[in-house]
Design a protein around this motif. Sequence first.
Motif, PDB file in Angstrom:
ATOM      1  N   TRP A  22       0.826  -1.203   0.000  1.00 16.54           N
ATOM      2  CA  TRP A  22       0.000   0.000   0.000  1.00 16.54           C
ATOM      3  C   TRP A  22       0.863   1.258   0.000  1.00 16.54           C
ATOM      4  O   TRP A  22       0.583   2.203  -0.742  1.00 16.54           O
ATOM      5  N   VAL A  23       1.912   1.281   0.802  1.00 20.47           N
ATOM      6  CA  VAL A  23       2.791   2.448   0.852  1.00 20.47           C
ATOM      7  C   VAL A  23       3.474   2.665  -0.494  1.00 20.47           C
ATOM      8  O   VAL A  23       3.618   3.803  -0.963  1.00 20.47           O
ATOM      9  N   ALA A  24       3.885   1.581  -1.153  1.00 19.52           N
ATOM     10  CA  ALA A  24       4.526   1.698  -2.463  1.00 19.52           C
ATOM     11  C   ALA A  24       3.555   2.287  -3.479  1.00 19.52           C
ATOM     12  O   ALA A  24       3.907   3.205  -4.247  1.00 19.52           O
ATOM     13  N   TYR A  25       2.335   1.783  -3.511  1.00 20.78           N
ATOM     14  CA  TYR A  25       1.329   2.304  -4.451  1.00 20.78           C
ATOM     15  C   TYR A  25       1.025   3.770  -4.162  1.00 20.78           C
ATOM     16  O   TYR A  25       0.988   4.608  -5.079  1.00 20.78           O
ATOM     17  N   ALA A  26       0.800   4.098  -2.883  1.00 22.35           N
ATOM     18  CA  ALA A  26       0.456   5.465  -2.515  1.00 22.35           C
ATOM     19  C   ALA A  26       1.582   6.431  -2.845  1.00 22.35           C
ATOM     20  O   ALA A  26       1.331   7.556  -3.317  1.00 22.35           O
ATOM     21  N   THR A  27       2.822   6.020  -2.626  1.00 24.38           N
ATOM     22  CA  THR A  27       3.958   6.898  -2.909  1.00 24.38           C
ATOM     23  C   THR A  27       4.057   7.209  -4.396  1.00 24.38           C
ATOM     24  O   THR A  27       4.273   8.366  -4.799  1.00 24.38           O
ATOM     25  N   VAL A  28       3.877   6.187  -5.219  1.00 25.23           N
ATOM     26  CA  VAL A  28       3.920   6.396  -6.673  1.00 25.23           C
ATOM     27  C   VAL A  28       2.820   7.345  -7.108  1.00 25.23           C
ATOM     28  O   VAL A  28       3.040   8.279  -7.887  1.00 25.23           O
ATOM     29  N   ARG A  29       1.626   7.126  -6.590  1.00 29.23           N
ATOM     30  CA  ARG A  29       0.491   7.958  -7.003  1.00 29.23           C
ATOM     31  C   ARG A  29       0.631   9.402  -6.519  1.00 29.23           C
ATOM     32  O   ARG A  29       0.296  10.348  -7.243  1.00 29.23           O
ATOM     33  N   VAL A  30       1.122   9.587  -5.309  1.00 30.27           N
ATOM     34  CA  VAL A  30       1.240  10.942  -4.763  1.00 30.27           C
ATOM     35  C   VAL A  30       2.195  11.791  -5.592  1.00 30.27           C
ATOM     36  O   VAL A  30       1.962  12.982  -5.809  1.00 30.27           O
ATOM     37  N   PHE A  31       3.268  11.163  -6.087  1.00 31.34           N
ATOM     38  CA  PHE A  31       4.267  11.912  -6.843  1.00 31.34           C
ATOM     39  C   PHE A  31       4.130  11.730  -8.359  1.00 31.34           C
ATOM     40  O   PHE A  31       5.003  12.140  -9.111  1.00 31.34           O
ATOM     41  N   MET A  32       3.017  11.134  -8.793  1.00 31.64           N
ATOM     42  CA  MET A  32       2.779  11.003 -10.227  1.00 31.64           C
ATOM     43  C   MET A  32       2.337  12.334 -10.830  1.00 31.64           C
ATOM     44  O   MET A  32       2.650  12.649 -11.987  1.00 31.64           O
ATOM     45  N   HIS A  33       1.579  13.105 -10.070  1.00 36.35           N
ATOM     46  CA  HIS A  33       1.127  14.441 -10.466  1.00 36.35           C
ATOM     47  C   HIS A  33       0.258  14.442 -11.725  1.00 36.35           C
ATOM     48  O   HIS A  33       0.247  15.424 -12.467  1.00 36.35           O
ATOM     49  N   LYS A  34      -0.461  13.389 -11.960  1.00 39.51           N
ATOM     50  CA  LYS A  34      -1.412  13.375 -13.075  1.00 39.51           C
ATOM     51  C   LYS A  34      -2.459  12.289 -12.824  1.00 39.51           C
ATOM     52  O   LYS A  34      -2.303  11.444 -11.949  1.00 39.51           O
ATOM     53  N   TYR A  35      -3.528  12.361 -13.610  1.00 39.37           N
ATOM     54  CA  TYR A  35      -4.638  11.409 -13.491  1.00 39.37           C
ATOM     55  C   TYR A  35      -5.261  11.443 -12.093  1.00 39.37           C
ATOM     56  O   TYR A  35      -5.581  10.405 -11.525  1.00 39.37           O
ATOM     57  N   PHE A  36      -5.430  12.643 -11.561  1.00 37.97           N
ATOM     58  CA  PHE A  36      -6.018  12.765 -10.230  1.00 37.97           C
ATOM     59  C   PHE A  36      -7.373  13.470 -10.262  1.00 37.97           C
ATOM     60  O   PHE A  36      -8.031  13.593  -9.232  1.00 37.97           O
ATOM     61  N   TRP A  37      -7.810  13.920 -11.444  1.00 37.84           N
ATOM     62  CA  TRP A  37      -9.002  14.758 -11.536  1.00 37.84           C
ATOM     63  C   TRP A  37      -9.778  14.425 -12.795  1.00 37.84           C
ATOM     64  O   TRP A  37      -9.203  14.286 -13.871  1.00 37.84           O
ATOM     65  N   VAL A  38     -11.090  14.257 -12.661  1.00 38.98           N
ATOM     66  CA  VAL A  38     -11.971  14.063 -13.812  1.00 38.98           C
ATOM     67  C   VAL A  38     -12.869  15.284 -13.890  1.00 38.98           C
ATOM     68  O   VAL A  38     -13.825  15.429 -13.124  1.00 38.98           O
ATOM     69  N   GLU A  39     -12.553  16.184 -14.801  1.00 40.86           N
ATOM     70  CA  GLU A  39     -13.229  17.480 -14.858  1.00 40.86           C
ATOM     71  C   GLU A  39     -14.712  17.346 -15.166  1.00 40.86           C
ATOM     72  O   GLU A  39     -15.546  18.089 -14.631  1.00 40.86           O
ATOM     73  N   ASN A  40     -15.082  16.397 -16.021  1.00 37.92           N
ATOM     74  CA  ASN A  40     -16.491  16.274 -16.434  1.00 37.92           C
ATOM     75  C   ASN A  40     -17.416  15.968 -15.262  1.00 37.92           C
ATOM     76  O   ASN A  40     -18.595  16.344 -15.272  1.00 37.92           O
ATOM     77  N   TYR A  41     -16.880  15.260 -14.259  1.00 35.64           N
ATOM     78  CA  TYR A  41     -17.723  14.839 -13.126  1.00 35.64           C
ATOM     79  C   TYR A  41     -17.200  15.334 -11.780  1.00 35.64           C
ATOM     80  O   TYR A  41     -17.726  14.956 -10.747  1.00 35.64           O
ATOM     81  N   HIS A  42     -16.177  16.139 -11.799  1.00 35.48           N
ATOM     82  CA  HIS A  42     -15.573  16.661 -10.562  1.00 35.48           C
ATOM     83  C   HIS A  42     -15.100  15.553  -9.622  1.00 35.48           C
ATOM     84  O   HIS A  42     -15.242  15.669  -8.413  1.00 35.48           O
ATOM     85  N   TYR A  43     -14.553  14.501 -10.200  1.00 31.35           N
ATOM     86  CA  TYR A  43     -13.983  13.433  -9.374  1.00 31.35           C
ATOM     87  C   TYR A  43     -12.556  13.818  -8.996  1.00 31.35           C
ATOM     88  O   TYR A  43     -11.708  14.036  -9.866  1.00 31.35           O
ATOM     89  N   LEU A  44     -12.288  13.887  -7.717  1.00 35.40           N
ATOM     90  CA  LEU A  44     -10.933  14.163  -7.218  1.00 35.40           C
ATOM     91  C   LEU A  44     -10.518  13.025  -6.309  1.00 35.40           C
ATOM     92  O   LEU A  44     -11.223  12.695  -5.356  1.00 35.40           O
ATOM     93  N   THR A  45      -9.376  12.423  -6.603  1.00 36.90           N
ATOM     94  CA  THR A  45      -8.903  11.325  -5.770  1.00 36.90           C
ATOM     95  C   THR A  45      -8.561  11.824  -4.370  1.00 36.90           C
ATOM     96  O   THR A  45      -8.035  12.934  -4.212  1.00 36.90           O
ATOM     97  N   PRO A  46      -8.859  11.042  -3.324  1.00 37.63           N
ATOM     98  CA  PRO A  46      -8.533  11.480  -1.954  1.00 37.63           C
ATOM     99  C   PRO A  46      -7.037  11.640  -1.718  1.00 37.63           C
ATOM    100  O   PRO A  46      -6.638  12.344  -0.797  1.00 37.63           O
ATOM    101  N   PHE A  47      -6.192  11.027  -2.551  1.00 41.51           N
ATOM    102  CA  PHE A  47      -4.750  11.194  -2.415  1.00 41.51           C
ATOM    103  C   PHE A  47      -4.301  12.620  -2.736  1.00 41.51           C
ATOM    104  O   PHE A  47      -3.199  13.015  -2.375  1.00 41.51           O
ATOM    105  N   TYR A  48      -5.159  13.383  -3.424  1.00 46.52           N
ATOM    106  CA  TYR A  48      -4.785  14.734  -3.849  1.00 46.52           C
ATOM    107  C   TYR A  48      -5.697  15.793  -3.236  1.00 46.52           C
ATOM    108  O   TYR A  48      -5.756  16.920  -3.732  1.00 46.52           O
TER     109      TYR A  48
END
Length: 269
Positions: free
Chosen positions: A41-67
């Motif tokens: 889980w820590v490995a996945y979360a670390t990669v996602r936190v510093f990926m800086h993309k694919y965190f927002w869906v503008e059409n539906y206002h989906y924002l991942t809790p990691f961001y």
Amino acid sequence: MTTTATRPIGARPRAAIDAKTLRTDKWWIAPLLTVIGLTAWVAYATVRVFMHKYFWVENYHYLTPFYSPCVTDRCADAGAAEFGAILPNWWIIPDAAFSLPFLLLFRLTCYYYRKAYYRSFWMSPPACAVPDGHKTYSGETRFPLIFQNLHRYAFYAAGLISLINTWDAIKAMHSPGGFGLGLGNIILWINVLCLWAYTLSCHSCRHIVGGRLKHFSQHPLRYRFWTFVSKLNTRHMGLAWTTLATLAITDFYVMAVSAGWFNDLRFIG
């Protein structure tokens, strides 16, 4: 003058046992699974936190809790800076730089997680009737474990962040096209409800609600809430793992829709 311990007359001598433990069951499976689960889980979360993309869906206002809350210039460019863009787009700065440190502190100092990583990563002790992996033990009275006492303060921050996650779920119900409901909304709300259950099941929350009361009868509302929190507290371990799963699932779903791997399943709007 020195004295030596003597065995009572007629008492049998203690058996000389060379083995570290007499347990014959597979006691090591539980700490091993904990190491694998938390590391993954820590490995996945670390990669996602510093990926800086694919965190927002503008059409539906989906924002991942990691961001969430998203506070960098990247968030403003994407339209996800609900509370303003305060930090620059430096790679080393997480987009949720204000919330992640408090969430990490809340999880690290959580009573259940302490037990989990003490037994698994530190082998202190790895299981009942199994010797401690360390020769000395000073409890949580010295550096760095003395900082575990910050848990009660991290609880307040975690509650505030849960409120922000709730606001994100509400905003996602009102996309640019108006009111809508999709599979992403359901996933966001399930995650929010699980996060609230885990946060409220915290031992510190139980103490804050019902601590220092001499007569529950004089505080019926606090007693009722204390009873509710106490029931959640018995499920604190399960909720701790459940929220890790819901966080990862929610983030992956938002990432997949944002990256265009598949479309959100829409029910309304």
